[in-house]
Design a protein around this motif. Structure first.
Motif, PDB file in Angstrom:
ATOM      1  N   ALA A  32      -7.612   1.336   4.608  1.00  0.00           N
ATOM      2  CA  ALA A  32      -7.103   1.926   5.853  1.00  0.00           C
ATOM      3  C   ALA A  32      -5.593   2.116   5.789  1.00  0.00           C
ATOM      4  O   ALA A  32      -5.067   3.114   6.308  1.00  0.00           O
ATOM      5  CB  ALA A  32      -7.486   1.059   7.053  1.00  0.00           C
ATOM      6  N   CYS A  33      -4.886   1.202   5.153  1.00  0.00           N
ATOM      7  CA  CYS A  33      -3.427   1.334   5.017  1.00  0.00           C
ATOM      8  C   CYS A  33      -3.074   2.462   4.055  1.00  0.00           C
ATOM      9  O   CYS A  33      -2.116   3.203   4.290  1.00  0.00           O
ATOM     10  CB  CYS A  33      -2.803   0.024   4.544  1.00  0.00           C
ATOM     11  N   THR A  47       0.368   4.079  -2.661  1.00  0.00           N
ATOM     12  CA  THR A  47       0.116   5.461  -2.245  1.00  0.00           C
ATOM     13  C   THR A  47       1.114   6.403  -2.906  1.00  0.00           C
ATOM     14  O   THR A  47       0.747   7.500  -3.354  1.00  0.00           O
ATOM     15  CB  THR A  47       0.167   5.583  -0.712  1.00  0.00           C
ATOM     16  N   GLU A  60       0.820  -1.212   0.000  1.00  0.00           N
ATOM     17  CA  GLU A  60       0.000   0.000   0.000  1.00  0.00           C
ATOM     18  C   GLU A  60       0.855   1.264   0.000  1.00  0.00           C
ATOM     19  O   GLU A  60       0.451   2.292  -0.543  1.00  0.00           O
ATOM     20  CB  GLU A  60      -0.973   0.011   1.178  1.00  0.00           C
ATOM     21  N   ARG A  98      -4.842   5.133   3.568  1.00  0.00           N
ATOM     22  CA  ARG A  98      -5.074   6.363   4.337  1.00  0.00           C
ATOM     23  C   ARG A  98      -3.952   6.610   5.345  1.00  0.00           C
ATOM     24  O   ARG A  98      -3.553   7.744   5.585  1.00  0.00           O
ATOM     25  CB  ARG A  98      -6.413   6.285   5.056  1.00  0.00           C
ATOM     26  N   GLU A  99      -3.453   5.538   5.952  1.00  0.00           N
ATOM     27  CA  GLU A  99      -2.381   5.667   6.945  1.00  0.00           C
ATOM     28  C   GLU A  99      -1.082   6.162   6.308  1.00  0.00           C
ATOM     29  O   GLU A  99      -0.388   7.012   6.860  1.00  0.00           O
ATOM     30  CB  GLU A  99      -2.142   4.325   7.633  1.00  0.00           C
ATOM     31  N   PHE A 100      -0.739   5.649   5.132  1.00  0.00           N
ATOM     32  CA  PHE A 100       0.503   6.027   4.462  1.00  0.00           C
ATOM     33  C   PHE A 100       0.404   7.352   3.715  1.00  0.00           C
ATOM     34  O   PHE A 100       1.423   7.945   3.365  1.00  0.00           O
ATOM     35  CB  PHE A 100       0.943   4.939   3.477  1.00  0.00           C
TER      36      PHE A 100
END
Length: 113
Positions: free
Chosen positions: A42-43, A7, A3, A45-47
């Motif tokens: 979710a990953c 990203t 991810e 968005r996190e990165f």
């Protein structure tokens, strides 16, 4: 952990569009992610804050729209959802299925200023 690379690819798309279109800042990025794409929203968005730092996308909101999986039965022509546990056509019980939607991943839109 792919991810992070995905990203970074999104940021590359944003940078290319910013250069081409001449915008300075991205307010929102809308992504379309298929149910069977293998990506974890979710990953992403996190990165995103890490990958977007210093780019026009820094501080942008990330919206993820999930594309549900759709299958077509090659035997009876049914099109729609299939129970993951069975992987059979819910009408004729055939295993001759072809996925027609659900693996997508793309940038749907950019809201810019």
């Amino acid at each position: 952990m792919h991810e992070l690379a995905i990203t970074e690819g999104i940021i590359s798309i944003v940078n290319a569009e910013a250069e081409k279109q001449g915008f300075q800042r991205v307010l929102e990025i809308t992504l379309r992610v298929g149910e069977y794409s293998g990506l974890v929203p979710a990953c992403i968005r996190e990165f995103f804050p890490l990958a977007a730092k210093g780019s026009p996308a820094e501080g942008a909101e990330v919206t993820v729209e999930t594309v549900p999986a759709v299958f077509r039965c090659l035997d009876c022509g049914y099109e729609g959802a299939v129970d993951r546990r069975e992987a059979l056509c819910p009408v004729c019980r055939s295993m001759a299925l072809r996925m027609t939607a659900g693996r997508e991943f793309y940038v749907e839109s950019l809201k810019v200023e």
